[in-house]
Enzyme design. Structure first.
Site, PDB file in Angstrom:
ATOM      1  N   PRO A   1       0.843  -1.216   0.000  1.00 53.75           N
ATOM      2  CA  PRO A   1       0.000   0.000   0.000  1.00 53.75           C
ATOM      3  C   PRO A   1       0.872   1.257   0.000  1.00 53.75           C
ATOM      4  CG  PRO A   1      -0.389  -1.399   1.956  1.00 53.75           C
ATOM      5  CD  PRO A   1       0.881  -1.863   1.318  1.00 53.75           C
TER       6      PRO A   1
ATOM      7  N   GLU B   1      -1.708   1.499 -14.371  1.00 54.67           N
ATOM      8  CA  GLU B   1      -2.737   2.552 -14.381  1.00 54.67           C
ATOM      9  C   GLU B   1      -2.019   3.825 -13.981  1.00 54.67           C
ATOM     10  OE1 GLU B   1      -5.508   2.053 -15.566  1.00 54.67           O
ATOM     11  OE2 GLU B   1      -5.907  -0.077 -15.333  1.00 54.67           O
TER      12      GLU B   1
ATOM     13  N   ARG C   1     -14.528  15.276  -7.311  1.00 57.30           N
ATOM     14  CA  ARG C   1     -14.458  13.948  -6.688  1.00 57.30           C
ATOM     15  C   ARG C   1     -13.050  13.782  -6.121  1.00 57.30           C
ATOM     16  NH1 ARG C   1     -13.449   8.609  -9.822  1.00 57.30           N
ATOM     17  NH2 ARG C   1     -14.043   7.001  -8.333  1.00 57.30           N
TER      18      ARG C   1
ATOM     19  N   CYS D   1      -6.904  10.088 -10.928  1.00 58.90           N
ATOM     20  CA  CYS D   1      -6.310  10.022 -12.275  1.00 58.90           C
ATOM     21  C   CYS D   1      -7.382  10.255 -13.334  1.00 58.90           C
ATOM     22  CB  CYS D   1      -5.611   8.686 -12.475  1.00 58.90           C
ATOM     23  SG  CYS D   1      -6.654   7.291 -12.044  1.00 58.90           S
TER      24      CYS D   1
HETATM   25  O1  LIG Z   1      -7.364   7.652  -9.474  1.00 59.67           O
HETATM   26  C1  LIG Z   1      -7.615   6.624 -10.050  1.00 59.67           C
HETATM   27  C2  LIG Z   1      -8.841   5.772  -9.929  1.00 59.67           C
HETATM   28  C3  LIG Z   1     -10.098   6.500 -10.104  1.00 59.67           C
HETATM   29  C4  LIG Z   1     -11.287   5.602 -10.282  1.00 59.67           C
HETATM   30  O2  LIG Z   1     -11.199   4.380 -10.127  1.00 59.67           O
HETATM   31  O3  LIG Z   1     -12.335   6.118 -10.624  1.00 59.67           O
END
Ligand SMILES: O=CCCC(=O)O
Length: 491
Positions: free
Chosen positions: A186, A261, A289, A295
């Site tokens: 983590p 990702e 949000r 991201c």
């Molecule tokens: O920041 C990355 C993930 C955002 C999401 O899963 O909607």
């Protein structure tokens, strides 16, 4: 009882050690690190900090457990995931509280993440038993082909601080479903949620060694020895593009499977025919949000020149109505940024834009007082030369840039090395589909500001990454294909 009254009980119930081969233990050198609350600066907990030796021990445990875990029935894995889903629901407020404490998001939003993150457990409990192979004949009729999916093997899962639960469940659940063992690392800033989540997985019946958790103050203590170990078969990482590139370079040496990702620079395109009220609601969701620390966040608001003024005024009014504050206070609608460095970086982005001629219609500076708060900000007069146009902001700052026509909108949207999330607002369905075909993004929200869902394939193109998480595609990332050929019984 207010949620604040539960703080010490939940922190007390959160394991502080390393989970290696089914046991919670101290770091081999006794080292620890502190986890702080970004809203107050207070130390929340002190955790064992994994050393290189601990990481090797976690790798040993994952490698030793792989063969027997791969042999378990998919029903058994499915049942464990389903029990984990139920436990996450049972502990919804505990997990949400930990997230609010360690990364700052308002408690209500953290509860929303528990729902979102929990769904990956339910989704992959359902996918686990429906992941079929095939039995077919070669065209010549001489052979029968058996094509099966096998677990890829031990995986290193490295998760970010912004969605401490959902990013862990999005990796752990498909790995469990596919029959892979794991080492979970983590983020240094937010390990508490993962530690608690791991405890729930053990309670759900996950056998020793299948999930090993090595929280650490040092990322290299974990990734160094594990990435060099020839028994590791896959690395899955969510985080910045520079770190992802570095991991991919190391992964090349052992021809590891990778899921990456990485960063984004999401365009939010508003056409002149859009329903502006809907577009503003979508903009609030796509920008605010997680305080903009996502991201998927809209990074650049590309607005047709004829509606830019009206859109900006409406958007600014909504941003101005937000209330930054400690996520445990009921009336707070925006939490702090995760650490001082993050807030300083956002302030530098804003200053750069102001220096280049932009105007802050609302916000524009850090909030005085304790915690790493930054005012929700809307910038107009932003140009392609500003850093907010070219780089990922990761904060509550909305730069508005105007465009003249569809070609101009597509040009601006694609003018980035990233390609993760994008958003388009228009009432013209043909235009929406045309834009979908022309823009280079893995995710596109059409008249909606948040599209993340456990059932959908999440991932980017270009430097935003490789692979997909969630959806029917998510389990494929944790499997490899084996083809067995045998003589046809009719040949
Ligand atoms: O920041 C990355 C993930 C955002 C999401 O899963 O909607």
């Amino acid at each position: 009882m207010s949620i604040k009254d539960k703080v010490s009980e939940v922190l007390e119930a959160t394991p502080k050690g390393l989970l290696i081969n089914g046991e919670w233990r101290d770091a081999s050198d006794g080292g620890t690190f502190d986890v702080e609350n970004p809203a107050t600066g207070e130390v929340l907990a002190t955790l064992a900090s994994a050393t290189e030796d601990d990481s090797r021990a976690a790798m040993d445990a994952a490698a030793d457990a792989q063969e027997s875990w791969a042999r378990t029935s998919t029903r058994e894995r499915s049942d464990i995931l389903r029990r984990a889903f139920d436990l996450v629901q049972e502990h919804k407020d505990d997990l949400a509280l930990l997230m609010t404490l360690e990364m700052g998001k308002p408690f209500k939003e953290a509860q929303g993440e528990v729902v979102y993150g929990g769904e990956f457990l339910r989704w992959f409990s359902e996918e686990a038993v429906r992941h079929y192979g095939r039995y077919a004949s070669t065209p010549e009729g001489n052979l029968k082909m058996i094509v099966t999916h096998k677990p890829v093997g031990p995986c290193l899962l490295i998760t970010p601080w912004n969605f401490p639960l959902a990013m862990a469940t999005r990796k752990v659940a498909p790995a469990v479903a596919a029959g892979c063992t794991m080492i979970l690392k983590p983020a240094r800033l937010t390990p508490l949620t993962s530690q608690f989540f791991a405890k729930l997985l053990v309670e759900a019946g996950l056998p020793a060694g299948v999930l090993n958790v090595v929280s650490s103050a040092s990322a290299s203590n974990v990734s160094g020895p594990i990435m060099e170990d020839p028994r590791l078969r896959k690395v899955s990482f969510t985080g910045s593009t520079p770190v992802g590139k570095q991991l991919m370079k190391t992964a090349t040496d052992h021809v590891l499977r990778t899921s990456m990702e990485l960063g984004g620079n999401g365009p939010f395109i508003v056409f002149e025919d859009a329903d502006l009220d809907k577009a503003v609601d979508g903009a609030m969701a796509a920008k605010m949000r997680n305080m903009g620390e996502a991201c998927t966040a809209a990074n650049r608001f590309l607005v047709h020149e004829s509606v830019a003024e009206e859109f900006s005024q409406k958007f600014a009014a909504k941003l101005a109505a937000l209330k930054p504050g400690n996520g445990l206070d009921e009336d707070s609608t925006v939490g702090p940024l995760v650490e001082k460095k993050a807030r300083d970086s956002v302030a530098e982005f804003v200053q750069d834009a102001l220096d280049k001629g932009a105007r802050a219609v609302v916000g524009g500076k850090a909030v005085d007082g304790p915690g790493y708060f930054f005012e929700p900000t809307l910038l107009t007069g932003v140009t392609e030369e500003c850093r907010v146009f070219t780089e990922e902001i990761f904060g509550p700052v909305a730069p508005v840039i105007t465009f003249t026509d569809e070609d101009d909108a597509v040009r601006l949207a694609n003018k980035t090395e990233y390609g993760l999330a994008s958003y388009v607002f228009t009432e013209d369905i043909s235009r929406a589909l045309r834009i979908g075909e022309r823009i280079e993004y893995g995710l596109l929200g059409l008249n909606v500001g948040v599209i993340s869902n456990a059932a959908a394939p999440f991932g980017g193109v270009k430097e935003s990454g490789l692979g997909r998480e969630g959806g029917a595609e998510g389990i494929e990332e944790y499997t490899t294909i084996q083809y067995m050929g045998l003589p046809s019984p009719w040949a």
